[in-house]
Motif scaffolding. Structure first.
Motif, PDB file in Angstrom:
ATOM      1  N   LEU A 120       0.570  -0.938  -8.074  1.00 30.34           N
ATOM      2  CA  LEU A 120       1.561  -0.335  -7.348  1.00 30.34           C
ATOM      3  C   LEU A 120       1.843  -1.162  -6.120  1.00 30.34           C
ATOM      4  O   LEU A 120       1.803  -1.091  -4.850  1.00 30.34           O
ATOM      5  CB  LEU A 120       1.070   1.053  -6.480  1.00 30.34           C
ATOM      6  CG  LEU A 120       0.755   2.096  -7.672  1.00 30.34           C
ATOM      7  CD1 LEU A 120      -0.028   3.054  -6.959  1.00 30.34           C
ATOM      8  CD2 LEU A 120       2.123   2.292  -8.568  1.00 30.34           C
ATOM      9  N   ALA A 121       2.332  -2.453  -6.582  1.00 28.67           N
ATOM     10  CA  ALA A 121       2.517  -3.449  -5.285  1.00 28.67           C
ATOM     11  C   ALA A 121       3.484  -3.196  -4.585  1.00 28.67           C
ATOM     12  O   ALA A 121       3.752  -3.529  -3.388  1.00 28.67           O
ATOM     13  CB  ALA A 121       2.819  -5.007  -6.123  1.00 28.67           C
ATOM     14  N   GLU A 122       4.517  -2.223  -5.040  1.00 25.76           N
ATOM     15  CA  GLU A 122       5.830  -2.095  -4.404  1.00 25.76           C
ATOM     16  C   GLU A 122       5.730  -0.892  -3.352  1.00 25.76           C
ATOM     17  O   GLU A 122       6.452  -0.722  -2.564  1.00 25.76           O
ATOM     18  CB  GLU A 122       6.944  -1.574  -5.225  1.00 25.76           C
ATOM     19  CG  GLU A 122       6.854  -0.101  -5.992  1.00 25.76           C
ATOM     20  CD  GLU A 122       5.798  -0.191  -7.042  1.00 25.76           C
ATOM     21  OE1 GLU A 122       5.520   0.958  -7.571  1.00 25.76           O
ATOM     22  OE2 GLU A 122       5.178  -1.225  -7.458  1.00 25.76           O
ATOM     23  N   VAL A 123       4.528  -0.572  -3.407  1.00 25.15           N
ATOM     24  CA  VAL A 123       4.355   0.849  -2.269  1.00 25.15           C
ATOM     25  C   VAL A 123       3.786   0.084  -1.093  1.00 25.15           C
ATOM     26  O   VAL A 123       2.806  -0.670  -0.811  1.00 25.15           O
ATOM     27  CB  VAL A 123       3.067   1.500  -2.995  1.00 25.15           C
ATOM     28  CG1 VAL A 123       2.743   2.732  -1.818  1.00 25.15           C
ATOM     29  CG2 VAL A 123       3.246   2.164  -4.289  1.00 25.15           C
ATOM     30  N   GLU A 124       4.616   0.475   0.084  1.00 21.13           N
ATOM     31  CA  GLU A 124       4.263   0.051   1.244  1.00 21.13           C
ATOM     32  C   GLU A 124       3.325   0.778   2.148  1.00 21.13           C
ATOM     33  O   GLU A 124       3.024   1.830   1.867  1.00 21.13           O
ATOM     34  CB  GLU A 124       5.507  -0.058   2.039  1.00 21.13           C
ATOM     35  CG  GLU A 124       6.508  -0.921   1.490  1.00 21.13           C
ATOM     36  CD  GLU A 124       7.983  -1.079   2.414  1.00 21.13           C
ATOM     37  OE1 GLU A 124       7.957  -0.273   3.343  1.00 21.13           O
ATOM     38  OE2 GLU A 124       8.510  -2.207   2.216  1.00 21.13           O
ATOM     39  N   ILE A 125       2.681   0.173   3.276  1.00 21.18           N
ATOM     40  CA  ILE A 125       1.622   0.539   3.753  1.00 21.18           C
ATOM     41  C   ILE A 125       2.311   0.975   5.292  1.00 21.18           C
ATOM     42  O   ILE A 125       2.657   0.007   6.054  1.00 21.18           O
ATOM     43  CB  ILE A 125       0.354  -0.270   4.013  1.00 21.18           C
ATOM     44  CG1 ILE A 125      -0.412  -0.234   2.717  1.00 21.18           C
ATOM     45  CG2 ILE A 125      -0.536   0.528   5.104  1.00 21.18           C
ATOM     46  CD1 ILE A 125      -1.339  -1.193   2.614  1.00 21.18           C
TER      47      ILE A 125
END
Length: 445
Positions: free
Chosen positions: A26-31
């Motif tokens: 899930l590298a595209e999920v932002e924090i």
């Protein structure tokens, strides 16, 4: 789309979250992080390598915490006579002097479009620059075309990109130069003479320069620059405090040359003092550690002796340049004489040691009195790095301005030079004849 971190150790949590998300593909999920964030906290998070993509700033966005309001006062700069003609006027109260006439502000840039300085000039004065003031209302009607939100955003971005990086630093930003034009200076000089003539005062000094109050309402507040704090052999030595000596010497010599009073606090203890339960014995009266460093005396002021340290005059003045205030606690305001001494002053420059103890207490006391306070950043040292960081953040929130020694001297030089030009102009009027001065002023106008 993303996850939100709202509390806890944001640096550690963000790194852990990023690692788990990436491991799950899930590298595209932002924090997204929030929780009483401001520019200083965000800077620290990024500096520590937090894996955060977006920041939510809410609480401290609606109202600026360090400067929650702007003090705006309406003052008259032009008046109309019985025939309907306007002529300039100004206010001469100490530390509240206003500038006469209708004015315009011009912004000067370089060939690349970067801002260099602003010039405060008369409305019809020809200045090579971009005028900033625009008419908004005429005869009670709004004549200004309101920009859209996108236009405001783009305008702000263009202005920020044209402003030099040194003015946008998060800590200790440079002061953007704003100067007064030649013709406005001439009008100030002419108006001062006319007002003084009408008042029949017969003096060649502008208001606020008479009597024995400190020049321009300015005082230097020198906190505890004593042997036990400043010398490596001292009983309560502040790390690297001796590195302050060159800047302290410059400040004291400048104060002496320009008749700026210095108020020096002296940490004063007796043997078996109750404070020694929390700190090692230090600054015991009569010992070497109690003495001030030689560089922190104005010339012709004798070193502090037994009774000299407790002598307090009611007001600092050009003729009484250095005043010594004893204190038995961290806070200089524990001695009630300090409030009497500071009563006629509007601006105080603070320096000395230790930043996270006595200097902090002095700055907060000045803020409570409503006195504009500057901290000379490179003329003070803290006991610890953590204490320094927390103190600077607190003082910033209280509206205290940080300057370096060079910036203090240059800004005060400019103000003193401006006052001197006004004095010289009035002197020439008084002694060489008003008519000649009037011809010169009209020609310049």
């Amino acid at each position: 789309l993303g996850i939100r971190l709202d509390s806890g150790n944001l640096v550690a949590l963000s790194k852990m979250a990023r690692k788990r998300l990436d491991r799950a593909g899930l590298a595209e999920v932002e924090i997204f992080a929030s929780g009483n964030l401001d520019e200083y906290k965000i800077y620290e998070l990024l500096k520590k390598g937090a894996s955060i993509d977006n920041f939510g700033v809410g609480t401290k966005m609606g109202v600026s915490q360090d400067a929650p309001f702007i003090d705006v006062i309406y003052k008259i700069s032009e008046v109309m006579d019985e025939e309907g003609n306007f002529f300039p006027t100004m206010k001469l109260s100490q530390a509240k002097t206003t500038l006469p006439g209708r004015k315009q502000v011009y912004r000067i840039g370089d060939s690349k479009g970067k801002f260099l300085r602003d010039i405060l000039a008369l409305e019809r004065e020809k200045i090579r620059g971009r005028p900033l003031l625009k008419q908004v209302v005429e005869k009670g009607e709004i004549i200004y075309a309101k920009p859209t939100l996108n236009q405001i955003r783009n305008f702000t971005k263009r202005n920020l990109s044209a402003l030099g990086e040194k003015y946008k630093r998060l800590t200790q930003p440079a002061i953007y130069p704003v100067i007064i034009s030649r013709q406005l200076n001439n009008l100030i000089r002419d108006s001062l003479f006319q007002i003084k003539k009408r008042q029949n005062q017969g003096t060649s000094l502008p208001a606020g320069r008479q009597g024995e109050k400190c020049p321009q309402g300015i005082i230097f507040l020198d906190i505890d620059t004593q042997y036990d704090f400043m010398n490596p052999r001292g009983k309560l030595y502040i790390p690297k405090a001796e590195e302050l000596i060159p800047n302290l010497r410059r400040l004291f010599r400048f104060a002496e040359k320009n008749n700026i009073p210095v108020v020096s606090s002296l940490d004063t203890h007796r043997r078996n003092d109750p404070e020694f339960k929390h700190f090692p014995p230090h600054c015991i009266k009569g010992t070497r550690g109690y003495k001030k460093m030689e560089e922190t005396f104005l010339n012709k002021v004798r070193p502090v002796r037994k009774r000299a340290s407790i002598q307090c005059r009611r007001e600092p003045s050009c003729g009484r340049k250095q005043i010594f205030i004893t204190k038995h606690t961290i806070d200089v305001f524990s001695n009630p004489q300090i409030k009497i001494i500071l009563k006629p002053c509007q601006v105080v420059y603070v320096f000395g040691v230790a930043l996270d103890y006595c200097v902090k207490a002095a700055c907060l006391g000045l803020v409570n009195l409503g006195i504009k306070t500057y901290l000379v950043r490179d003329a003070t040292k803290a006991v610890s790095t953590k204490g320094e960081r927390e103190t600077l953040r607190l003082l910033k929130q209280k509206g205290i301005i940080f300057l370096k020694t060079e910036e203090v001297i240059e800004s005060l030089k400019e103000g003193i030079a401006r006052a001197l030009r006004i004095r010289l102009g009035l002197y020439s009027c008084t002694h060489n004849g008003y008519e000649r001065f009037k011809r010169i002023s009209h020609r310049n106008w």
